[in-house]
Design a protein around this motif. Structure first.
Motif, mmCIF file in Angstrom:
data_model
loop_
_atom_site.group_PDB
_atom_site.id
_atom_site.type_symbol
_atom_site.label_atom_id
_atom_site.label_comp_id
_atom_site.label_asym_id
_atom_site.label_seq_id
_atom_site.Cartn_x
_atom_site.Cartn_y
_atom_site.Cartn_z
ATOM 1 N N UNK A 442 0.980 -1.305 0.016
ATOM 2 C CA UNK A 442 0.173 0.073 -0.201
ATOM 3 C C UNK A 442 0.821 1.337 0.075
ATOM 4 N N UNK A 443 0.491 2.180 -0.913
ATOM 5 C CA UNK A 443 1.477 3.408 -1.056
ATOM 6 C C UNK A 443 1.002 4.376 -0.174
ATOM 7 N N UNK A 444 -0.326 4.584 -0.081
ATOM 8 C CA UNK A 444 -0.984 5.872 0.586
ATOM 9 C C UNK A 444 -2.120 5.153 1.735
ATOM 10 N N UNK A 445 -2.120 5.755 2.932
ATOM 11 C CA UNK A 445 -3.010 5.257 3.957
ATOM 12 C C UNK A 445 -4.490 5.258 3.497
ATOM 13 N N UNK A 446 -5.401 4.739 3.841
ATOM 14 C CA UNK A 446 -6.769 4.962 3.407
ATOM 15 C C UNK A 446 -7.511 3.765 3.883
ATOM 16 N N UNK A 447 -9.049 3.892 3.590
ATOM 17 C CA UNK A 447 -9.862 2.770 3.916
ATOM 18 C C UNK A 447 -9.503 1.625 2.958
ATOM 19 N N UNK A 448 -9.727 0.384 3.321
ATOM 20 C CA UNK A 448 -9.537 -1.018 2.176
ATOM 21 C C UNK A 448 -10.251 -0.572 1.089
ATOM 22 N N UNK A 449 -11.415 -0.022 0.869
ATOM 23 C CA UNK A 449 -12.196 0.312 -0.258
ATOM 24 C C UNK A 449 -11.239 1.057 -1.021
ATOM 25 N N UNK A 450 -10.620 2.296 -0.567
ATOM 26 C CA UNK A 450 -9.810 3.111 -1.252
ATOM 27 C C UNK A 450 -8.378 2.472 -1.819
ATOM 28 N N UNK A 478 -2.846 1.278 6.448
ATOM 29 C CA UNK A 478 -1.630 2.123 6.723
ATOM 30 C C UNK A 478 -0.785 2.058 5.400
ATOM 31 N N UNK A 479 -0.125 2.941 5.066
ATOM 32 C CA UNK A 479 0.964 2.968 3.931
ATOM 33 C C UNK A 479 2.145 1.775 4.389
ATOM 34 N N UNK A 480 2.414 0.988 3.270
ATOM 35 C CA UNK A 480 3.557 0.008 3.506
ATOM 36 C C UNK A 480 2.835 -1.280 3.990
ATOM 37 N N UNK A 481 1.574 -1.443 4.109
ATOM 38 C CA UNK A 481 0.973 -2.557 4.349
ATOM 39 C C UNK A 481 0.921 -3.603 3.439
#
Length: 488
Positions: A442-450, A478-481
Motif C-alpha cells: 500500500x502506497x498511501x493510507x486509506x480505507x480498504x475500499x480506497x 496504513x501505508x507500506x501494509x
C-alpha cells in the motif's frame, strides 16, 4: 426371539467393554473397534486416492512450508510416534481435512485465504488434533455399534422396521453431536499445538470470521448449529480467543508470532479459484484447454470437476452424468471393460460419429444378478446411456445413469451432452490464464475500499477481496501494509 435379543445385547455389552482403548489426548478409555495399525493402513490406502483425485499444488516453497510446520507440530502433539504427511492439494474450495494414520491435506483455496502463519498454524493444529484424538476411529466404532443395535432391534422387534428411517435419522443427529464435540476438541488442540510451536493462537479465531463471511457470500447461508458437524463460527471465535489467552498464561509465552508478511510473500502467485487448464465452465459449456475438447452442461445441473472425471447431476439427484477417460485400445474393448467393471449388460449398441469423431453408443442395464439384488433391497434397477468417443489419442467415456423408471426423462439430456462433444478450437479458451494472488504494498493510507481501488479492483469484487484479506471494507489500512489482490 426377545430372549435371543437380550442375549445378543449382553454379548455386545461384553464386547464393548473389551473394545476400549486409552485416548492419547484425554487419557480416558474410549470405545475403539479400530486399532492404530488399522488407522495407519486406512491412511496408506486413502492417500494415493486423494492425491489422484485432486492433484498436488506444484509449489515447492509452500509444500516445504506445510511439511516443516506439520512435522514441528506433530513432534509436540499427543501422538508423535505416527509418520505424518502434510500436503497441499490442487482444489479451489476452502477446506482442510485429515485422514487417520497421520495424513493432513490443505487446499490451495484455504491457503489463499489465510493471512498469516499463525492462522495457518491454528488450522494445522486443529487437523492434527483430529488424528491425535482418534476422532475418525471413534466415529467408525460408534457407527458400527449403532448400526448393529439398530439392526438387532429390527430383527428382534419387526414392528421397528417401519421406524428404521426415523431411527437412522436419530442416530445421524447423534453423530452430528459427536462431530461438533470433536470439532471443539480439535479447536482446543489447535490452540495448544500452535501455541507450543510459538504462534499466537488468537489469530486462528480471526480465521473463523473469514469462514463465516465466505460462506455467506457464496450463498450457503448459515446452518443452524444443531444441524451442523461444525460449531457456529461466531461461537468458535469467542471460544478460541478465550483458549488462546489461557494457553498464553499456562505456558508463560511471550513474543508469540503472527507471521503476516512472511506468509503473504509465500503465497504470491498462488492460483486463485478454478484453474482453466484443468477445465472450466462458461455459459453452460465445459471447456478443457489442455485436452482441447468441449461439451454442453445441462441447464441447472451441478458440476464437479476433478482430474479423474467431470461429474454432473440435476438438483433432484435422480440422475448422474460423467465424463472420464476409458480403458482399452478400441471403442469395443473400452465399452466391454466399462460394462464389466460396473456389472452392466448392453441391450443396444451401434457405431456412430460425433461431430466427425468415431464413436460407439451403448444403452445398458444392470445384470440380472444386480437387478435381483436391487429388487431384494426394494431399489429401482438402473439404466445407462454410454458414448465412447475416440479423439486426440484417447477414448472418452460419457455415461448418463438413472433409475430405469426415470431413464426416458433424462435420455435427451444424456444424449445432448454426448452428441455435442467436440474439438475445442477457440484460441481464447485454449489460452485462458488463471487468476492468481498478488501481494501489493500500500502506497498511501486509506480505507480498504480506497486502497483496493488504487489497484484497479472492480467494485463488484471489493467485498470478495475484503474477505480474502480478512478485513472490512471500512478498515483503515496504513501505508507500506501488504495486501492481496487478484490478477490474471
Amino acid at each position: 426371539m426377545r430372549k435371543h435379543f437380550v442375549y445378543s445385547l449382553a454379548t455386545s455389552v461384553f464386547l464393548l467393554f473389551n473394545s476400549c482403548a486409552t485416548n492419547p489426548v484425554t487419557g480416558k478409555r474410549d470405545i475403539s473397534l479400530v486399532s492404530e495399525e488399522q488407522e495407519i493402513a486406512m491412511g496408506l490406502e486413502a492417500d494415493p486416492q486423494i492425491v489422484a483425485q485432486y492433484g498436488l499444488v506444484q509449489n515447492p516453497t509452500l509444500q516445504k512450508f506445510i511439511q516443516e510446520k506439520g512435522q514441528q507440530m506433530a513432534a509436540v502433539s499427543h501422538r508423535p510416534n505416527l509418520k505424518y504427511e502434510f500436503k497441499i492439494v490442487d482444489s479451489p474450495i476452502l477446506n482442510a481435512f485429515a485422514v487417520p494414520g497421520g495424513y493432513v491435506y490443505f487446499t490451495r483455496g484455504i491457503m489463499a485465504h489465510f493471512n498469516s502463519e499463525a492462522q495457518f498454524a491454528g488450522v494445522l493444529g486443529h487437523e492434527i488434533g483430529h488424528i491425535t484424538a482418534r476422532h475418525s476411529a471413534q466415529q467408525q466404532s460408534k457407527s458400527i455399534l449403532t448400526q448393529g443395535v439398530l439392526l438387532g432391534g429390527m430383527i428382534a422387534f419387526p414392528e421397528l422396521a417401519e421406524l428404521g428411517d426415523v431411527a437412522s435419522q436419530g442416530a445421524s443427529l447423534l453423530f452430528l453431536k459427536f462431530g461438533r464435540d470433536d470439532e471443539r476438541q480439535s479447536d482446543e488442540l489447535g490452540v495448544e499445538y500452535s501455541t507450543k510451536i510459538g504462534y499466537d493462537a488468537s489469530h486462528m479465531a480471526d480465521f473463523f470470521q473469514t469462514l463465516q463471511r465466505q460462506s455467506a457470500q457464496s450463498g450457503q447461508g448459515e446452518i443452524p448449529e444443531w444441524q451442523s458437524t461444525h460449531p457456529n463460527p461466531a461461537n468458535r471465535y469467542s471460544t478460541v480467543h478465550q483458549l488462546a489467552d489461557q494457553w498464553k498464561q499456562k505456558t508463560n509465552a511471550t513474543n508469540l508470532k503472527e507471521g503476516r508478511d512472511s506468509y503473504l510473500r509465500m503465497i504470491d502467485g498462488l492460483i486463485y479459484g478454478e484453474d482453466p487448464k484443468q477445465g472450466f465452465v462458461e455459459n453452460n459449456t465445459f471447456y478443457h484447454p489442455e485436452l482441447k475438447f468441449q461439451f454442453p452442461v445441462p441447464t441447472g445441473w451441478n458440476i464437479q470437476n476433478t482430474p479423474q472425471q467431470v461429474q454432473m447431476a440435476p438438483k433432484d439427484g435422480k440422475a448422474l452424468l460423467f465424463l472420464r477417460l476409458a480403458q482399452g485400445t478400441s471403442l469395443e474393448t473400452a465399452a466391454q471393460q466399462m460394462l464389466q467393471a460396473n456389472q452392466l449388460q448392453a441391450i443396444e449398441s451401434k457405431q456412430v460419429t460425433v461431430n466427425g469423431l468415431p464413436a460407439l453408443a451403448v444403452i445398458a442395464q444392470q445384470s440380472t444378478q444386480q437387478q435381483q439384488q436391487a429388487q431384494q433391497q426394494q431399489a429401482a434397477p438402473i439404466q445407462a446411456l454410454s458414448y465412447f468417443i475416440q479423439y486426440g489419442g484417447n477414448i472418452y467415456n460419457i455415461t448418463g445413469v438413472s433409475a430405469a423408471t426415470d431413464f426416458n426423462n433424462y435420455f435427451q439430456s444424456f444424449s445432448a451432452v454426448a452428441q455435442n462433444f467436440r474439438q475445442l478450437t477457440d484460441q481464447e479458451k485454449i489460452n485462458r490464464k488463471p487468476e492468481v494472488v498478488r501481494i501489493k504494498t500500500v502506497k498511501a493510507a486509506g480505507t480498504l475500499t480506497q486502497v483496493l481501488r488504487t489497484f484497479s479492483v472492480p467494485d463488484k469484487r471489493l467485498e470478495e477481496m475484503a474477505i480474502l484479506n480478512g478485513m472490512q471494507l471500512t478498515d483503515r489500512v496504513e501505508a507500506k501494509t501488504l495486501i492481496k489482490v487478484i490478477e490474471k
